[in-house]
Structure formats: C-alpha cells, structure tokens
Design an enzyme around this catalytic site. Structure first.
Site, short mmCIF file in Angstrom:
data_model
loop_
_atom_site.label_atom_id
_atom_site.label_comp_id
_atom_site.label_asym_id
_atom_site.label_seq_id
_atom_site.Cartn_x
_atom_site.Cartn_y
_atom_site.Cartn_z
N LYS A 43 39.08 32.05 33.60
CA LYS A 43 38.48 31.08 34.50
C LYS A 43 38.56 29.67 33.92
O LYS A 43 38.41 28.69 34.62
CB LYS A 43 36.98 31.38 34.69
CG LYS A 43 36.63 32.74 35.18
CD LYS A 43 35.06 32.82 35.24
CE LYS A 43 34.61 34.25 35.39
NZ LYS A 43 33.13 34.34 35.21
N GLY A 44 38.76 29.59 32.62
CA GLY A 44 38.61 28.31 31.93
C GLY A 44 39.53 27.20 32.40
O GLY A 44 39.23 26.02 32.21
N GLU A 99 46.79 27.24 31.03
CA GLU A 99 45.72 27.83 30.22
C GLU A 99 44.84 26.72 29.66
O GLU A 99 45.30 25.60 29.42
CB GLU A 99 46.39 28.64 29.09
CG GLU A 99 45.48 29.26 28.07
CD GLU A 99 44.54 30.32 28.60
OE1 GLU A 99 43.77 30.01 29.53
OE2 GLU A 99 44.54 31.45 28.07
N ASP A 100 43.59 27.02 29.44
CA ASP A 100 42.68 26.00 28.92
C ASP A 100 42.93 25.73 27.44
O ASP A 100 43.06 24.60 27.00
CB ASP A 100 41.21 26.35 29.17
CG ASP A 100 40.83 27.77 28.72
OD1 ASP A 100 41.70 28.49 28.18
OD2 ASP A 100 39.66 28.15 28.90
N ASP A 103 44.14 29.85 21.25
CA ASP A 103 43.39 30.06 20.03
C ASP A 103 44.23 30.99 19.14
O ASP A 103 45.14 30.53 18.45
CB ASP A 103 42.03 30.67 20.43
CG ASP A 103 41.05 30.76 19.29
OD1 ASP A 103 40.98 29.82 18.49
OD2 ASP A 103 40.32 31.76 19.21
N LYS A 131 44.54 25.32 19.14
CA LYS A 131 44.02 25.31 17.77
C LYS A 131 45.04 26.01 16.89
O LYS A 131 44.96 27.22 16.68
CB LYS A 131 42.70 26.11 17.70
CG LYS A 131 41.53 25.52 18.43
CD LYS A 131 40.31 26.38 18.14
CE LYS A 131 39.31 26.35 19.25
NZ LYS A 131 38.21 27.31 19.08
N PHE A 152 34.55 25.20 17.93
CA PHE A 152 34.38 25.77 19.26
C PHE A 152 34.03 24.68 20.26
O PHE A 152 33.05 23.97 20.10
CB PHE A 152 33.32 26.87 19.27
CG PHE A 152 33.50 27.80 20.43
CD1 PHE A 152 34.34 28.89 20.32
CD2 PHE A 152 32.88 27.54 21.64
CE1 PHE A 152 34.55 29.74 21.41
CE2 PHE A 152 33.08 28.38 22.74
CZ PHE A 152 33.92 29.48 22.61
N VAL A 153 34.88 24.54 21.27
CA VAL A 153 34.69 23.46 22.24
C VAL A 153 34.30 24.02 23.61
O VAL A 153 34.69 25.12 23.98
CB VAL A 153 35.96 22.59 22.37
CG1 VAL A 153 36.19 21.79 21.10
CG2 VAL A 153 37.20 23.42 22.71
N ASP A 159 34.02 27.53 28.36
CA ASP A 159 32.66 28.05 28.27
C ASP A 159 32.34 28.60 26.89
O ASP A 159 33.21 28.92 26.10
CB ASP A 159 32.48 29.20 29.27
CG ASP A 159 33.18 30.48 28.80
OD1 ASP A 159 34.40 30.41 28.54
OD2 ASP A 159 32.52 31.53 28.66
N ARG A 165 30.63 25.17 31.41
CA ARG A 165 31.90 24.90 32.10
C ARG A 165 31.84 23.63 32.93
O ARG A 165 32.86 22.99 33.18
CB ARG A 165 32.26 26.06 33.04
CG ARG A 165 32.61 27.37 32.36
CD ARG A 165 33.28 28.30 33.38
NE ARG A 165 33.30 29.69 32.96
CZ ARG A 165 34.21 30.24 32.16
NH1 ARG A 165 35.19 29.49 31.69
NH2 ARG A 165 34.18 31.52 31.85
P1 IMP Z 1 43.44 33.61 22.40
O1 IMP Z 1 44.01 34.89 22.93
O2 IMP Z 1 42.72 33.83 21.10
O3 IMP Z 1 44.45 32.52 22.28
O4 IMP Z 1 42.29 33.25 23.40
C1 IMP Z 1 42.30 32.20 24.23
C2 IMP Z 1 41.04 32.24 25.07
O5 IMP Z 1 39.87 32.26 24.23
C3 IMP Z 1 40.96 30.98 25.88
O6 IMP Z 1 41.56 31.16 27.13
C4 IMP Z 1 39.48 30.76 25.96
O7 IMP Z 1 38.97 31.44 27.09
C5 IMP Z 1 38.90 31.37 24.71
N1 IMP Z 1 38.62 30.33 23.69
C6 IMP Z 1 39.24 30.18 22.50
N2 IMP Z 1 38.74 29.14 21.82
C7 IMP Z 1 37.79 28.60 22.61
C8 IMP Z 1 36.90 27.46 22.46
O8 IMP Z 1 36.88 26.72 21.46
N3 IMP Z 1 36.07 27.24 23.52
C9 IMP Z 1 36.04 28.02 24.62
N4 IMP Z 1 36.85 29.07 24.81
C10 IMP Z 1 37.72 29.36 23.80
MG MG Z 2 37.28 31.76 28.25
#
Ligand code: IMP
Ligand code: MG
Length: 182
Positions: A43-44, A99-100, A103, A131, A152-153, A159, A165
């Site tokens: 949803k982000g 994508e938001d 990570d 990141k 963490f943002v 969220d 959000r």
């Molecule tokens: P990944 O699979 O670890 O790259 O996960 C990415 C997802 O984790 C993003 O789409 C976010 O929903 C969530 N996420 C990762 N870091 C943050 C953050 O700093 N704030 C909020 N959501 C995050």
């Molecule tokens: Mg998320």
C-alpha cells in the site's frame, strides 16, 4: 498520531515534489511515449504513484499488486506471496513497478522474477527511496528517487504498523516507537 514520534523531517513536501519531478523526467525520456502499465505496489506507494503518474506523459494503464509481508523475524526465501495480483495481462507490455522503498530487496526481487515469467516486453522498477546498506538481495532498480541511511522512515504513504501514512512529509521515526533505543 503524535508529532513527537517523528525524530526529524527527512524530506519536506517540496523536496518530495522535486524528487518525483526528476524521476518522471527520466521515465518520460526513456519510454519515448510508449504505453506502459504502472504497477503500483500496495500500500505504501499509493501517495507516490498518485503524484508520479500525473507527471508521466505517455499513455498508461494503472494497476495494483500487493505482496504479503514476511512475519517479523522470518528471513525471506526470496519467494513472495501475492495478496492481490495485477488485473492486466502484461505479456508483451512494458511494466513499470512503483514501490515506496527498497530495503532488503527481497520483495521486489521476488515480484520481478515472478512477473518476468509472464513475458512482458520489459519490467522496470521505480522506487521513491532505497536503503542500500540494508540489501540482502541484489535488485536492479532503474529509477531511485533518493538513497537514505538505515533509519525507519514514515509518511507520504510509508507506515509503521499501518500508522503515519497520511503525513505529507517523510520523517524518521523515533526508535522508541518501535521499541528501539533512546
Ligand atoms: P524489502 O523486501 O525488505 O525491500 O521490503 C520493502 C518493504 O518494506 C517496503 O515496501 C516497505 O513496505 C517496508 N519498509 C522497509 N523499510 C521501511 C521504512 O523505513 N519505513 C516504512 N516501510 C519500510
Ligand atoms: Mg509497507
């Protein structure tokens, strides 16, 4: 929602607008007017994609996909579970995943691999934030708005536990909110 939960503002509304503008310029230049399917990763990315698509000058089809998040502590196997799939058939189409934040990279790596099996003409990724220091899976993302440190943002769609959000800016969350130090 408590304003004290935000340690500091990382990107103001104005700064976000500039980042989105720069991303859209690059995307517009690269696709040269060809139709694309914009696959919003829920949803982000809702807020980001709402701003981004209004800056895109090619014909688009708007679609949504949601991957289930891993339970806390569980390390991803690189496989993602689809909670909500795209409605469009992407075969021979250009897909731009929005994508938001990237990570670990696991979600997008899994999504991209799964979607490539459907034989789209191309799959590219546009992420507002990244990141890089947190990466577990290498993921090629063509468009990244800004690289940020390992904090963490929240806000602008992002969220923590479904909260924050609706903040218009992107802020660093106080670690005490998620049980961290300070
Ligand atoms: P990944 O699979 O670890 O790259 O996960 C990415 C997802 O984790 C993003 O789409 C976010 O929903 C969530 N996420 C990762 N870091 C943050 C953050 O700093 N704030 C909020 N959501 C995050
Ligand atoms: Mg998320």
């Amino acid at each position: 929602m408590n304003k004290d939960d935000i340690k500091y503002v990382l990107f103001s509304e104005g700064e976000i607008a500039q980042i989105v503008e720069r991303l859209a310029e690059r995307i517009n230049a690269d696709y040269g007017g060809e139709e694309i399917i914009v696959g919003v990763v829920l949803k982000g990315s809702l807020t980001f994609s709402a701003d981004l698509i209004r800056k895109l000058d090619m014909p688009i089809r708007l679609d949504f996909i949601q991957a289930s998040s891993y339970g806390s502590g569980s390390k991803s196997s690189g496989k993602v579970k689809i909670k909500k799939d795209l409605e469009n058939d992407i075969k021979d189409k250009h897909l731009l995943l929005v994508e938001d934040i990237i990570d670990s990279g696991n979600t997008l790596a899994g999504l991209k691999a799964m979607l490539k099996d459907r034989e789209p003409a191309s799959v590219k990724i546009c992420a507002l934030l990244s990141k890089p220091s947190r990466r577990e899976t290498e993921i090629e993302a063509e468009y990244i708005g800004a690289e940020i440190p390992d904090e963490f943002v929240v806000g602008y769609g992002l969220d923590y536990d479904e909260k924050y959000r609706n903040l218009p800016y992107i802020g660093v969350l106080q670690p005490r909110v998620y049980g961290g130090g300070e």
